[in-house]
Scaffold this motif. Structure first.
Motif, PDB file in Angstrom:
ATOM      1  N   ARG A   1       3.960  -4.198   4.288  1.00 46.57           N
ATOM      2  CA  ARG A   1       3.022  -3.894   3.195  1.00 46.57           C
ATOM      3  C   ARG A   1       2.876  -2.394   2.959  1.00 46.57           C
ATOM      4  O   ARG A   1       2.330  -1.974   1.949  1.00 46.57           O
ATOM      5  CB  ARG A   1       1.655  -4.493   3.498  1.00 46.57           C
ATOM      6  CG  ARG A   1       1.666  -6.015   3.598  1.00 46.57           C
ATOM      7  CD  ARG A   1       0.359  -6.534   4.112  1.00 46.57           C
ATOM      8  NE  ARG A   1       0.195  -6.092   5.498  1.00 46.57           N
ATOM      9  CZ  ARG A   1      -0.926  -6.229   6.198  1.00 46.57           C
ATOM     10  NH1 ARG A   1      -1.997  -6.765   5.660  1.00 46.57           N
ATOM     11  NH2 ARG A   1      -0.985  -5.802   7.448  1.00 46.57           N
ATOM     12  N   LEU A   2       3.378  -1.594   3.901  1.00 44.59           N
ATOM     13  CA  LEU A   2       3.268  -0.133   3.804  1.00 44.59           C
ATOM     14  C   LEU A   2       4.529   0.442   3.178  1.00 44.59           C
ATOM     15  O   LEU A   2       5.637   0.131   3.600  1.00 44.59           O
ATOM     16  CB  LEU A   2       3.055   0.474   5.192  1.00 44.59           C
ATOM     17  CG  LEU A   2       1.803   0.028   5.934  1.00 44.59           C
ATOM     18  CD1 LEU A   2       1.792   0.600   7.349  1.00 44.59           C
ATOM     19  CD2 LEU A   2       0.548   0.427   5.186  1.00 44.59           C
TER      20      LEU A   2
ATOM     21  N   ASP B   1       5.203  -2.660   9.371  1.00 39.90           N
ATOM     22  CA  ASP B   1       4.352  -3.405   8.429  1.00 39.90           C
ATOM     23  C   ASP B   1       4.969  -3.324   7.036  1.00 39.90           C
ATOM     24  O   ASP B   1       4.951  -2.263   6.406  1.00 39.90           O
ATOM     25  CB  ASP B   1       2.949  -2.812   8.434  1.00 39.90           C
ATOM     26  CG  ASP B   1       1.952  -3.609   7.619  1.00 39.90           C
ATOM     27  OD1 ASP B   1       2.364  -4.299   6.655  1.00 39.90           O
ATOM     28  OD2 ASP B   1       0.751  -3.535   7.929  1.00 39.90           O
TER      29      ASP B   1
ATOM     30  N   HIS C   1      -2.013   0.028  11.713  1.00 43.23           N
ATOM     31  CA  HIS C   1      -3.425  -0.370  11.728  1.00 43.23           C
ATOM     32  C   HIS C   1      -4.307   0.761  11.191  1.00 43.23           C
ATOM     33  O   HIS C   1      -5.208   0.523  10.377  1.00 43.23           O
ATOM     34  CB  HIS C   1      -3.849  -0.747  13.147  1.00 43.23           C
ATOM     35  CG  HIS C   1      -5.307  -1.003  13.283  1.00 43.23           C
ATOM     36  ND1 HIS C   1      -5.903  -2.151  12.810  1.00 43.23           N
ATOM     37  CD2 HIS C   1      -6.307  -0.233  13.798  1.00 43.23           C
ATOM     38  CE1 HIS C   1      -7.208  -2.086  13.043  1.00 43.23           C
ATOM     39  NE2 HIS C   1      -7.470  -0.932  13.641  1.00 43.23           N
TER      40      HIS C   1
ATOM     41  N   MET D   1       0.847  -1.172   0.000  1.00 41.40           N
ATOM     42  CA  MET D   1       0.000   0.000   0.000  1.00 41.40           C
ATOM     43  C   MET D   1       0.894   1.236   0.000  1.00 41.40           C
ATOM     44  O   MET D   1       1.862   1.305   0.747  1.00 41.40           O
ATOM     45  CB  MET D   1      -0.887  -0.027   1.246  1.00 41.40           C
ATOM     46  CG  MET D   1      -1.671   1.229   1.415  1.00 41.40           C
ATOM     47  SD  MET D   1      -2.892   1.259   2.755  1.00 41.40           S
ATOM     48  CE  MET D   1      -2.353   0.093   3.895  1.00 41.40           C
TER      49      MET D   1
ATOM     50  N   HIS E   1      -4.150   1.094   7.316  1.00 41.84           N
ATOM     51  CA  HIS E   1      -4.958   0.083   6.626  1.00 41.84           C
ATOM     52  C   HIS E   1      -6.443   0.417   6.729  1.00 41.84           C
ATOM     53  O   HIS E   1      -7.184   0.294   5.747  1.00 41.84           O
ATOM     54  CB  HIS E   1      -4.685  -1.313   7.197  1.00 41.84           C
ATOM     55  CG  HIS E   1      -3.366  -1.875   6.784  1.00 41.84           C
ATOM     56  ND1 HIS E   1      -3.111  -2.335   5.504  1.00 41.84           N
ATOM     57  CD2 HIS E   1      -2.215  -2.035   7.478  1.00 41.84           C
ATOM     58  CE1 HIS E   1      -1.873  -2.761   5.434  1.00 41.84           C
ATOM     59  NE2 HIS E   1      -1.296  -2.582   6.618  1.00 41.84           N
TER      60      HIS E   1
END
Length: 152
Positions: free
Chosen positions: A26-27, A24, A112, A1, A115
């Motif tokens: 994914r960031l 994270d 968190h 992301m 997301h």
């Protein structure tokens, strides 16, 4: 992301955002501007049209300045392209966050929150335009006069 964190300049909090999001994988935090902090992550100093395309490609914005500033062009532009954001309500950003309904970032649970905000519907453009329309000459005159009254 893709997470847009604004300008990589002193006092804007991009270093704090990058550190908090690093938990994270994914960031991916990206920044723009002149990079006066020497950020080593993804950073772009782009012409206007490419900058706007970059904003459109992002999933969420986060603005957590550590200094009181009256205005954040990056936050306003992110909202104007419909990017859901987290905005630290400090100085003028407080008005922008409140008027557009953007929550406050919490660096302890930022991953968190990012997301969660990315999953939110795009920012209501009419709400953003109406909020930004309040930043007119009268608003700035009143803000300057109030500030000057505290130091004179």
């Amino acid at each position: 992301m893709l997470v847009y964190a604004g300008k990589a300049v002193h006092g804007k909090g991009t270093d704090l955002i990058t550190t908090a999001a690093a938990q994270d994988r994914r960031l991916h935090v990206i920044t723009t501007g002149s990079n006066t902090i020497g950020r080593t992550g993804p950073h772009f100093n782009l012409p206007r049209q490419q900058y706007l395309r970059l904003l459109h490609a992002c999933d969420v914005g986060v603005f957590a300045p550590q200094v009181a500033e009256g205005w954040s062009r990056c936050a306003a532009e992110a909202l104007l392209v419909g990017l859901p954001c987290l905005i630290q309500p400090i100085a003028g950003l407080g008005d922008l966050a409140h008027l557009t309904g953007q929550p406050t970032p919490d660096l302890h649970r930022l991953a968190h929150q990012l997301h969660e905000r990315a999953a939110a519907p795009p920012v209501d453009m009419k709400l953003v335009y109406d909020a930004l329309a309040r930043y007119d000459l009268t608003y700035f005159q009143q803000a300057w006069n109030a500030m000057l009254a505290t130091i004179i």
